[in-house]
Write a protein that holds these residues in place. Structure first.
Motif, short mmCIF file in Angstrom:
data_model
loop_
_atom_site.label_atom_id
_atom_site.label_comp_id
_atom_site.label_asym_id
_atom_site.label_seq_id
_atom_site.Cartn_x
_atom_site.Cartn_y
_atom_site.Cartn_z
N ASN A 11 9.66 2.71 -0.74
CA ASN A 11 8.94 4.09 -0.78
C ASN A 11 8.75 4.37 0.87
O ASN A 11 8.74 3.59 1.72
CB ASN A 11 7.45 3.76 -1.10
CG ASN A 11 7.47 3.87 -2.64
OD1 ASN A 11 7.65 4.57 -3.48
ND2 ASN A 11 7.28 2.33 -3.01
N PHE A 12 8.75 5.68 1.11
CA PHE A 12 8.63 6.02 2.48
C PHE A 12 7.07 5.99 2.90
O PHE A 12 6.71 5.04 3.80
CB PHE A 12 8.92 7.31 2.57
CG PHE A 12 9.12 7.99 4.15
CD1 PHE A 12 10.11 7.59 4.81
CD2 PHE A 12 7.91 8.65 4.57
CE1 PHE A 12 10.04 8.12 6.31
CE2 PHE A 12 7.99 9.08 5.74
CZ PHE A 12 8.98 8.85 6.85
N SER A 13 6.37 6.74 2.35
CA SER A 13 4.88 6.70 2.60
C SER A 13 4.00 7.40 1.65
O SER A 13 4.52 8.57 1.36
CB SER A 13 4.46 7.28 4.02
OG SER A 13 3.03 7.01 4.05
N ALA A 14 3.01 6.90 1.04
CA ALA A 14 2.14 7.83 0.15
C ALA A 14 1.01 8.58 0.91
O ALA A 14 0.23 9.43 0.31
CB ALA A 14 1.41 6.54 -0.72
N GLY A 15 1.19 8.54 2.16
CA GLY A 15 0.14 9.50 2.90
C GLY A 15 -0.79 8.58 3.62
O GLY A 15 -0.71 7.47 3.83
N TYR A 16 -1.90 9.19 3.91
CA TYR A 16 -3.05 8.62 4.86
C TYR A 16 -3.96 7.68 3.81
O TYR A 16 -3.91 8.08 2.71
CB TYR A 16 -3.84 9.53 5.49
CG TYR A 16 -3.27 10.28 6.53
CD1 TYR A 16 -2.80 9.55 7.79
CD2 TYR A 16 -2.69 11.66 6.62
CE1 TYR A 16 -2.24 9.92 8.88
CE2 TYR A 16 -1.92 12.06 7.60
CZ TYR A 16 -1.83 11.53 8.73
OH TYR A 16 -0.95 11.90 9.75
N ASP A 17 -4.24 6.48 4.16
CA ASP A 17 -4.92 5.46 3.55
C ASP A 17 -6.24 5.97 3.05
O ASP A 17 -7.39 5.88 3.97
CB ASP A 17 -4.92 4.18 3.96
CG ASP A 17 -5.54 3.10 3.36
OD1 ASP A 17 -5.96 3.34 2.07
OD2 ASP A 17 -5.33 1.79 3.63
N ILE A 18 -6.42 6.76 2.01
CA ILE A 18 -7.78 7.67 1.90
C ILE A 18 -8.79 6.59 1.31
O ILE A 18 -9.93 6.84 1.28
CB ILE A 18 -7.67 8.44 0.64
CG1 ILE A 18 -7.12 8.35 -0.52
CG2 ILE A 18 -6.68 9.72 1.42
CD1 ILE A 18 -6.91 9.16 -1.66
N ALA A 19 -8.34 5.51 0.88
CA ALA A 19 -9.39 4.37 0.38
C ALA A 19 -10.01 3.50 1.66
O ALA A 19 -11.20 2.98 1.50
CB ALA A 19 -8.62 3.13 -0.29
N ASN A 20 -9.54 3.92 2.75
CA ASN A 20 -10.11 3.16 4.01
C ASN A 20 -9.96 4.40 5.06
O ASN A 20 -9.53 3.89 6.33
CB ASN A 20 -9.10 1.99 4.52
CG ASN A 20 -9.53 0.90 3.36
OD1 ASN A 20 -10.64 0.20 3.40
ND2 ASN A 20 -8.33 0.70 2.50
N SER A 21 -10.52 5.51 4.90
CA SER A 21 -10.13 6.90 5.65
C SER A 21 -11.39 6.81 6.57
O SER A 21 -12.67 7.07 6.19
CB SER A 21 -9.80 7.95 4.93
OG SER A 21 -9.93 8.91 5.83
N SER A 22 -11.19 7.00 7.84
CA SER A 22 -12.08 7.30 8.86
C SER A 22 -12.64 8.81 8.69
O SER A 22 -13.81 9.24 8.69
CB SER A 22 -11.77 7.06 10.20
OG SER A 22 -11.45 5.86 10.63
N VAL A 23 -11.69 9.58 8.12
CA VAL A 23 -12.10 10.89 7.83
C VAL A 23 -13.12 11.15 6.65
O VAL A 23 -14.15 11.94 6.99
CB VAL A 23 -10.90 11.98 7.57
CG1 VAL A 23 -11.14 13.15 7.14
CG2 VAL A 23 -9.93 11.92 9.01
N LYS B 147 0.83 -1.09 0.05
CA LYS B 147 0.18 0.01 -0.04
C LYS B 147 0.83 1.35 0.09
O LYS B 147 0.34 2.26 0.35
CB LYS B 147 -0.81 -0.03 1.12
CG LYS B 147 -2.04 -1.09 1.00
CD LYS B 147 -3.14 -0.81 0.22
CE LYS B 147 -4.19 -1.83 0.23
NZ LYS B 147 -5.26 -1.59 -0.48
N LEU B 148 2.03 1.06 -0.35
CA LEU B 148 3.09 2.27 -0.49
C LEU B 148 3.18 2.65 1.09
O LEU B 148 3.33 4.06 1.12
CB LEU B 148 2.87 3.40 -1.40
CG LEU B 148 2.38 2.90 -2.93
CD1 LEU B 148 2.30 3.83 -4.00
CD2 LEU B 148 3.93 2.06 -3.28
N ASN B 149 3.11 1.91 2.00
CA ASN B 149 3.24 2.44 3.49
C ASN B 149 2.12 3.33 3.82
O ASN B 149 2.44 4.44 4.73
CB ASN B 149 4.64 2.82 3.70
CG ASN B 149 5.41 1.70 3.42
OD1 ASN B 149 5.22 0.43 3.92
ND2 ASN B 149 6.47 2.05 2.97
#
Length: 277
Positions: A66-78, A30-32
């Protein structure tokens, strides 16, 4: 001597060796991307590393190139939040993690390879020193899918004009460009990243821990006297409203995520901006 700290091995990997705690974001497929498990486990790992008197330097990195692609927007509580108040609750946890790293009592080094975006970039901004591979790519693309920065650290690092361009365009930029902006200390060959980070950490380790702690505290207070923490909190409140703003483009992006997956949504987004990054 090498020891293992007790954290969720499915979210992060933690190793302590030669007074250096290396914390690895461990979702390579998941690109971290940062999810609830990463938030919990990274927070636990940071607390343990801070409490361990054998640790003098903390290194943050990512698995799988990879370091990280950021927050997992596909499974985001926000994203799933029904209103701004609920979104604020979840965003507060994300911002708190970044500020926990920012305020860690010990020196931190980010070892950045590959993609470093959005919340992943916030994580790097919260570190004291950044070493990047030549292939590393940085950016804050949130505006392109109707979101915004959770932890507003960037303006304190590069100033107003560059911050405006980075946030308004959502463009990514290279490690070399990041170094020119003052966001990266060193850029090294891709296969030299770990060696460079180890050598840098080894230069810090001989300093007694109390000296390191008070030196870092002074540096943190210098930034916080400029209003950094107040700025982060003020942005957090606005970020909750921004994330629940209703737009046709945002609705279409997340419709595609739900129907065809995140990859298809990102392609749709990038086509709108005339880019493949």
């Amino acid at each position: 001597m090498t020891t293992q700290l007790a954290v969720d091995e499915n979210a992060v990997l933690v190793d302590v060796s030669n007074h250096i705690a290396t914390i690895t974001l461990n979702r390579p497929r998941k690109l971290n991307a940062i999810n609830k498990a990463v938030i919990t486990s990274l927070g636990d790992a940071l607390r343990q590393a801070e409490a361990d008197d054998d640790v003098r330097v903390v290194v943050i990195t990512g698995a799988g190139g990879n370091f990280s692609a950021g927050y997992d927007i596909a499974n985001s509580s926000v994203v799933a939040s029904p209103d701004a108040a609920t979104a604020h609750h979840y965003l507060s946890a994300e911002a708190a993690l970044t500020m926990q790293l920012w305020g860690l009592a010990k020196p931190t080094i980010a070892a950045v390879d590959g993609w470093c975006l959005a919340g992943g970039f916030d994580t790097v901004l919260a570190c004291d020193i950044v070493v990047a591979s030549e292939r590393a790519q940085f950016g804050m693309p949130e505006i392109r899918y109707g979101s915004g920065p959770v932890t507003l650290l960037l303006p304190y690092m590069v100033g107003q004009k560059l911050s405006n361009e980075i946030f308004f365009t959502g463009d990514s930029f290279t490690a070399s460009q990041a170094k020119d902006m003052g966001l990266v200390n060193r850029v090294v060959a891709d296969d030299e990243l770990q060696k460079a980070v180890n050598e840098l950490a080894a230069k810090i380790v001989p300093t007694p821990l109390p000296i390191l702690k008070f030196t870092k505290l002074g540096l943190l207070r210098a930034y916080e006297s400029m209003g950094l923490r107040q700025g982060v909190q003020a942005n957090l409140d606005l970020s909750a409203i921004l994330n629940k703003a209703v737009t046709e483009e945002g609705a279409e992006f997340f419709r595609i995520v739900e129907q065809d997956g995140l990859g298809a949504a990102l392609k749709w987004r990038d086509k709108r901006y005339g880019t493949t990054a």
